[in-house]
Design an enzyme around this catalytic site. Structure first.
Site, PDB file in Angstrom:
ATOM      1  N   HIS A 173       4.057  -1.220  11.159  1.00 43.05           N
ATOM      2  CA  HIS A 173       2.724  -0.937  11.688  1.00 43.05           C
ATOM      3  C   HIS A 173       1.773  -2.068  11.344  1.00 43.05           C
ATOM      4  O   HIS A 173       1.998  -2.818  10.393  1.00 43.05           O
ATOM      5  CB  HIS A 173       2.189   0.397  11.166  1.00 43.05           C
ATOM      6  CG  HIS A 173       2.025   0.448   9.676  1.00 43.05           C
ATOM      7  ND1 HIS A 173       3.089   0.593   8.810  1.00 43.05           N
ATOM      8  CD2 HIS A 173       0.924   0.364   8.898  1.00 43.05           C
ATOM      9  CE1 HIS A 173       2.644   0.613   7.560  1.00 43.05           C
ATOM     10  NE2 HIS A 173       1.328   0.460   7.581  1.00 43.05           N
ATOM     11  N   HIS A 207      -2.376  -2.881  10.699  1.00 44.96           N
ATOM     12  CA  HIS A 207      -3.721  -2.345  10.450  1.00 44.96           C
ATOM     13  C   HIS A 207      -4.736  -3.182  11.215  1.00 44.96           C
ATOM     14  O   HIS A 207      -4.717  -4.415  11.127  1.00 44.96           O
ATOM     15  CB  HIS A 207      -4.090  -2.453   8.961  1.00 44.96           C
ATOM     16  CG  HIS A 207      -3.365  -1.509   8.066  1.00 44.96           C
ATOM     17  ND1 HIS A 207      -3.920  -0.350   7.598  1.00 44.96           N
ATOM     18  CD2 HIS A 207      -2.116  -1.569   7.539  1.00 44.96           C
ATOM     19  CE1 HIS A 207      -3.051   0.271   6.808  1.00 44.96           C
ATOM     20  NE2 HIS A 207      -1.951  -0.451   6.759  1.00 44.96           N
TER      21      HIS A 207
END
Ligand SMILES: [Zn+2]
Length: 142
Positions: free
Chosen positions: A99, A101
């Site tokens: 992932h 941010h």
């Protein structure tokens, strides 16, 4: 049922506050919210980290990150935006599902990344670059 928290979020087994998704990517609000508008862009198909990421998923994350970053800027007008992505515990990765941010930033917001530069001599840069070029040639030759 997967043990991976983000796989469970993708599957809807754990609630999340979604902002965008397509067939490869899910973008949702980080529950920690370093600053308002802090979003995570995750792949839907489990990959532990960057090294495990399929090229098409990497491209999909990059495209979604661009679109969501522009939306964060339009919605929150932050002074800056940090794009943060960690691979491995030593790098600060805490959820082992790839992932990115997107963190809206403002002066003095307390988010810090130490950047202990070592400024090695040019010869060391050449040595490091040669090692990477060699590895690239080997990996691309596979
Ligand atoms: Zn996962």
């Amino acid at each position: 049922m997967s043990a991976c928290t983000f796989c469970r979020i993708v599957a809807g087994e754990i609630p999340s506050t979604r902002v965008y998704e397509n067939d490869r990517v899910l973008a949702f609000m980080d529950i920690g919210q370093v600053n308002p508008g802090h979003v995570l862009v995750a792949v839907k198909r489990h990959a532990e980290n960057l090294y495990a990421l399929a090229a098409d998923d990497a491209a999909a994350v990059a495209r979604a990150s661009l679109a969501v970053a522009q939306a964060i800027r339009a919605a929150f007008a932050p002074a800056g935006l940090s794009v943060y992505q960690a691979n491995g515990a030593a790098a600060g990765q805490t959820v082992f599902h790839y992932h990115v941010h997107l963190v809206p930033r403002r002066e003095g917001d307390g988010m810090e990344l130490a950047w202990p530069v070592q400024n090695p001599p040019r010869a060391a840069l050449e040595t490091h670059a040669a090692a990477i070029r060699s590895a690239l040639a080997q990996l691309q030759g596979e």
